[in-house]
Design a protein around this motif. Sequence first.
Motif, PDB file in Angstrom:
ATOM      1  N   GLY A  59       0.823  -1.212   0.000  1.00  0.00           N
ATOM      2  CA  GLY A  59       0.000   0.000   0.000  1.00  0.00           C
ATOM      3  C   GLY A  59       0.853   1.256   0.000  1.00  0.00           C
ATOM      4  O   GLY A  59       0.563   2.219  -0.714  1.00  0.00           O
ATOM      5  N   LEU A  60       1.916   1.245   0.796  1.00  0.00           N
ATOM      6  CA  LEU A  60       2.823   2.397   0.826  1.00  0.00           C
ATOM      7  C   LEU A  60       3.500   2.597  -0.523  1.00  0.00           C
ATOM      8  O   LEU A  60       3.625   3.724  -1.012  1.00  0.00           O
ATOM      9  CB  LEU A  60       3.875   2.216   1.922  1.00  0.00           C
ATOM     10  CG  LEU A  60       3.367   2.308   3.353  1.00  0.00           C
ATOM     11  CD1 LEU A  60       4.465   1.915   4.329  1.00  0.00           C
ATOM     12  CD2 LEU A  60       2.858   3.708   3.646  1.00  0.00           C
ATOM     13  N   LYS A  61       3.915   1.505  -1.130  1.00  0.00           N
ATOM     14  CA  LYS A  61       4.564   1.583  -2.442  1.00  0.00           C
ATOM     15  C   LYS A  61       3.583   2.132  -3.480  1.00  0.00           C
ATOM     16  O   LYS A  61       3.943   3.009  -4.274  1.00  0.00           O
ATOM     17  CB  LYS A  61       5.059   0.199  -2.861  1.00  0.00           C
ATOM     18  CG  LYS A  61       5.809   0.192  -4.160  1.00  0.00           C
ATOM     19  CD  LYS A  61       6.294  -1.219  -4.491  1.00  0.00           C
ATOM     20  CE  LYS A  61       6.962  -1.258  -5.849  1.00  0.00           C
ATOM     21  NZ  LYS A  61       7.349  -2.608  -6.239  1.00  0.00           N
ATOM     22  N   ASP A  62       2.341   1.648  -3.461  1.00  0.00           N
ATOM     23  CA  ASP A  62       1.328   2.135  -4.393  1.00  0.00           C
ATOM     24  C   ASP A  62       1.064   3.626  -4.182  1.00  0.00           C
ATOM     25  O   ASP A  62       0.931   4.385  -5.147  1.00  0.00           O
ATOM     26  CB  ASP A  62       0.016   1.363  -4.231  1.00  0.00           C
ATOM     27  CG  ASP A  62       0.094  -0.061  -4.742  1.00  0.00           C
ATOM     28  OD1 ASP A  62       1.073  -0.398  -5.447  1.00  0.00           O
ATOM     29  OD2 ASP A  62      -0.818  -0.850  -4.404  1.00  0.00           O
ATOM     30  N   SER A  63       1.009   4.064  -2.931  1.00  0.00           N
ATOM     31  CA  SER A  63       0.785   5.478  -2.620  1.00  0.00           C
ATOM     32  C   SER A  63       1.917   6.336  -3.145  1.00  0.00           C
ATOM     33  O   SER A  63       1.689   7.402  -3.722  1.00  0.00           O
ATOM     34  CB  SER A  63       0.649   5.681  -1.111  1.00  0.00           C
ATOM     35  OG  SER A  63      -0.513   5.064  -0.639  1.00  0.00           O
ATOM     36  N   GLU A  64       3.149   5.888  -2.943  1.00  0.00           N
ATOM     37  CA  GLU A  64       4.308   6.637  -3.430  1.00  0.00           C
ATOM     38  C   GLU A  64       4.270   6.758  -4.948  1.00  0.00           C
ATOM     39  O   GLU A  64       4.561   7.819  -5.502  1.00  0.00           O
ATOM     40  CB  GLU A  64       5.600   5.969  -2.985  1.00  0.00           C
ATOM     41  CG  GLU A  64       5.863   6.093  -1.505  1.00  0.00           C
ATOM     42  CD  GLU A  64       7.013   5.218  -1.026  1.00  0.00           C
ATOM     43  OE1 GLU A  64       7.632   4.522  -1.851  1.00  0.00           O
ATOM     44  OE2 GLU A  64       7.281   5.233   0.184  1.00  0.00           O
ATOM     45  N   LEU A  70       1.609   6.652  -6.863  1.00  0.00           N
ATOM     46  CA  LEU A  70       0.498   7.527  -7.218  1.00  0.00           C
ATOM     47  C   LEU A  70       0.894   8.988  -7.030  1.00  0.00           C
ATOM     48  O   LEU A  70       0.581   9.839  -7.860  1.00  0.00           O
ATOM     49  CB  LEU A  70      -0.735   7.185  -6.377  1.00  0.00           C
ATOM     50  CG  LEU A  70      -2.006   7.950  -6.684  1.00  0.00           C
ATOM     51  CD1 LEU A  70      -2.432   7.708  -8.134  1.00  0.00           C
ATOM     52  CD2 LEU A  70      -3.114   7.521  -5.742  1.00  0.00           C
ATOM     53  N   ILE A  71       1.607   9.279  -5.951  1.00  0.00           N
ATOM     54  CA  ILE A  71       2.060  10.650  -5.710  1.00  0.00           C
ATOM     55  C   ILE A  71       3.008  11.087  -6.821  1.00  0.00           C
ATOM     56  O   ILE A  71       2.910  12.203  -7.331  1.00  0.00           O
ATOM     57  CB  ILE A  71       2.730  10.755  -4.323  1.00  0.00           C
ATOM     58  CG1 ILE A  71       1.657  10.636  -3.231  1.00  0.00           C
ATOM     59  CG2 ILE A  71       3.506  12.057  -4.185  1.00  0.00           C
ATOM     60  CD1 ILE A  71       2.207  10.477  -1.836  1.00  0.00           C
TER      61      ILE A  71
END
Length: 64
Positions: A37-42, A44-45
Amino acid sequence: MSTAKDQITEIIKRQSDDSSYDEIVRELAFELMVQRGLKDSEQLIRVGLRVCHKLRASQSSTKS
């Protein structure tokens, strides 16, 4: 950067001595989901920032 084996070892060490196999596996799965989830968020940012930069560049070129 630590290896996957090191990360798994640390997660297991944090568990209480009476943890069941299922509890340990659940914790490992939870950690994996959080990391993904953190990787996906990064990602996306980063995509969002690229889009903003492109928009600004196109807006400034149309104003000239």
